[in-house]
Design an enzyme around this catalytic site. Structure first.
Site: not given
Length: 701
Positions: A343, A379
């Site tokens: 993330d 990401e």
């Protein structure tokens, strides 16, 4: 209680079959107490007097699995210097393997008084802080083996442990919403029937909801608010006490592996649940604030926030970096997971302020003999300056391709993006080829947990997040969606059919593109969030997969359509090439591996690319695949024509000349999904494709 010196490594609580070694790092500490809790909450404190390299440790021969514990750290409390030690606060071990119980929000969890933030709060937080649990590391893995599915054969299914299973009627009620629910045969059979090879789970690290959310009667459902980087979230276990969640998680992985499905974890190492300078003191803040977090140079009371969540982990510090790497290795070696999706990965690459492609974090991952061998998905952005880094991660990494998502959405809503669409369909060589990566570096997706579901993408023109309690200000406004004339549900049959066709268009584009397709859970059965594009705080039917809705005839048809797409991709390597296309072959036209054609049946010229056309033909030559199979043998496949029409009206396509093929047959038509096997179409024939539709033709042998 008998206390032996113990060892500084491994960090955390480690049971060896006879006793438990406790070890914790703190450069800021003047003293550290290990706090042991009995079943009735009685606390016993053990001073950790052995210190090696700022690591305090002890071995307790009488402590066994199931023991609850935490730490108290004595030291300076001087926020202006970045120091926030407060022994009144019970602290969660950063290396704990299991956490029991939730945070119970109370003022004592904060190191300041709500009425006067300048006043130190010395109220004991132990009654309100989750307790760490000593776990038994031993588990019978039997003959478990990682599936090791090659990237080019991978189909990723992004899912939430609770949301995927909590309403599934085929799973026993006691197991719904848990790791055991995912391991249930009903769920595994569903995933395998869908062609899924990798289950990407949204955060399963121990997490807590923010105080402000709880005050509004909501929770952090998604779990991007980590408290323990080595602990599986206790609330996702059928029995989350005594460390049983660890065993249940391992059993889930074992069952998924037996079905040939890899497990990829969405991990949040960029920030923690302690938030900004006004957040609670739960773990790292009280252990060694300035070592674990990035504090501002000009005023060390405050944090550098590249995440939008209040703080950023200090990956420049060796012990913070060690925590991340030890966590990753633990999940691979002890929990047998097969990869990670990071993330806001750009935040991990910030050496100072800028994102550094050659940062220490990437260097260490590259040389690590364990982590470098599993799937690593970035990401590739954060919320800081220069954080959007799609295409800029090192060669070992794959990336969520946000440009793929945006381009495919734009094309099917009628935007003139033909040149960029061609790049995305062909694997995004403009992003990945120059640094030696392959098409599989692109994790292709149209939707994910963050944003509209696929059904909502074609049903809403704007977000509807009122239920989140933030005045509809949260969530992105850049949805690139199209409601097709009516906002939300409608009984208009024309709009309903157009929306259904657009869903099929988007899914077909996803599975027929080069790269790795990722499907968001429930999109294959029409899942809706009623226009909420930021359901992070909705632990309810808004965000759960509605399996009753899945039973509707139109959604069963969609499910079969997706199963067919996955089977088509699996059967034909021309849709999942391991190398980028070469284009025209210099000596033999028959070896051209891809060609871009207009509806006229001729190659696109510069004017066609520039004129904002919304129709395209792609020729994929199965006889010109350059990469060999794993045994070194040549790979051959059928050849295909992909006809895409994003214009609102019908377009007449002329099939190209015999140089491309004598005869073709329809294998896919998003207007009429059941037309496979239509009579042969000769070269030069005209084929009418309806507005907003995709047709796939296979060359007949």
């Amino acid at each position: 209680m008998e206390v032996w010196p113990g060892e500084p490594y491994p960090l955390g609580a480690t049971w060896d079959g006879a006793g438990t070694n406790f070890s914790v790092f703190s450069e800021a500490a003047e003293a550290v107490q290990l706090c042991l809790f009995d079943a009735d909450g009685t606390e016993r404190r053990v001073e950790l007097t052995e210190v090696d390299g700022f690591v305090r440790h002890a071995y307790l021969p009488q402590v066994s699995p199931g023991q609850r514990y935490g730490y108290r750290v004595h030291g300076p409390y001087d926020p202006a210097r970045g120091l926030r030690c407060n022994p009144a606060k019970l602290l969660v071990d950063p290396y704990t393997k299991a956490v029991e119980g939730p945070v119970r929000w109370h003022e004592s969890l904060f190191s300041y008084r709500f009425t006067d933030p300048s006043q130190l709060n010395i109220d004991d937080s132990a009654p309100y802080t989750p307790k760490c649990v000593v776990v038994n590391p031993f588990f019978d893995w039997g003959d478990d083996r990682p599936p090791r599915v090659p990237y080019h054969e991978t189909v990723i299914y992004e899912a939430h442990v609770r949301g995927l299973t909590v309403a599934h009627p085929g799973i026993p009620e006691a197991l719904r919403g848990t790791y055991a629910g995912i391991a249930h045969p009903a769920m595994i059979e569903y995933l395998t029937s869908l062609g899924v090879t990798a289950l990407e789970l949204m955060p399963v690290h121990e997490s807590v909801p923010e105080h402000a959310l709880v005050a509004r009667g909501l929770t952090n459902y998604w779990g991007y608010n980590t408290l323990g980087f080595l602990a599986p979230h206790h609330a996702y276990a059928a029995s989350g006490t005594g460390g049983q969640q660890v065993l249940e998680f391992k059993a889930m992985v074992k069952e998924l592996h037996a079905a040939g499905i890899e497990v990829i974890l969405d991990v949040v190492y960029n920030h923690t649940a302690e938030g900004d300078h006004m957040g609670p003191t739960l773990s790292l803040r009280g252990i060694d604030n300035a070592s674990y977090y990035r504090v501002r140079d000009d005023d060390r009371r405050y944090y550098l926030d590249y995440t939008g969540c209040g703080n950023s982990l200090n990956v420049r510090h060796p012990h913070a970096l060690q925590l991340i790497m030890d966590s990753l290795r633990y999940w691979v070696l002890d929990m047998h997971v097969d990869g990670f999706r990071f993330d806001l990965a750009s935040a991990l690459a910030r050496e100072f302020h800028d994102v550094d492609r050659l940062s220490t974090f990437f260097d260490i991952v590259q040389q690590d003999p364990v982590i470098s061998q599993v799937k690593l998905i970035a990401e590739p952005w954060d919320v800081g300056p220069g954080g959007y880094q799609v295409g800029n991660f090192p060669p070992l990494w794959t990336e969520w391709n946000g440009k793929y998502r945006d381009t495919v959405r734009d094309f099917w809503r009628g935007e003139p993006v033909l040149p960029e669409l061609a790049s995305r369909l062909a694997g995004s060589s403009d992003l990945y080829q120059d640094d030696g990566r392959r098409p599989v570096a692109s994790i292709n997706f149209v939707t994910c947990h963050d944003g509209f579901t696929l059904a909502d993408l074609v049903s809403y023109g704007s977000k509807h997040n009122e239920a989140n309690g933030e005045g509809n200000r949260d969530g992105t406004d850049d949805n690139r969606s199209w409601n097709h004339g009516v906002e939300g549900p409608t009984d208009d049959p024309g709009i309903t059919e157009l929306r259904a066709r657009q869903v099929r268009n988007l899914l077909a584009t996803l599975f027929l593109s080069q790269g790795v397709p990722m499907l968001s859970h429930g999109d294959e059965i029409g899942r809706t969030q009623q226009g909420n594009n930021n359901a992070y705080c909705q632990d309810n039917a808004t965000a759960w997969v509605d399996w009753e809705r899945a039973a509707l005839p139109e959604n069963q048809e969609l499910l079969e359509f997706v199963r067919g797409l996955a089977a088509l991709r699996r059967a034909h390597p021309v849709f999942r090439r391991r190398r980028f296309f070469l284009g025209a072959a210099p000596h033999d036209e028959r070896l051209r591996d891809i060609a871009w054609l207009s509806p006229r049946g001729t190659e696109l010229d510069d004017g066609d690319w520039a004129d904002g056309h919304r129709s395209l033909v792609v020729f994929l030559n199965g006889s010109a695949i350059t990469e060999p199979d794993p045994r070194g043998e040549p790979v051959t496949d059928d050849s295909f024509l992909l006809l895409l029409n994003a214009a609102p009206g019908k377009v007449e396509f002329k099939l190209p000349g015999t140089a491309y093929g004598e005869s073709w047959e329809v294998v896919l038509d998003t207007e009429r999904p059941d037309v496979a096997g239509r009579a042969a179409l000769r070269a030069g024939r005209r084929l009418v494709v309806c507005g907003n539709a995709l047709v796939l033709l296979r060359r007949r042998r």
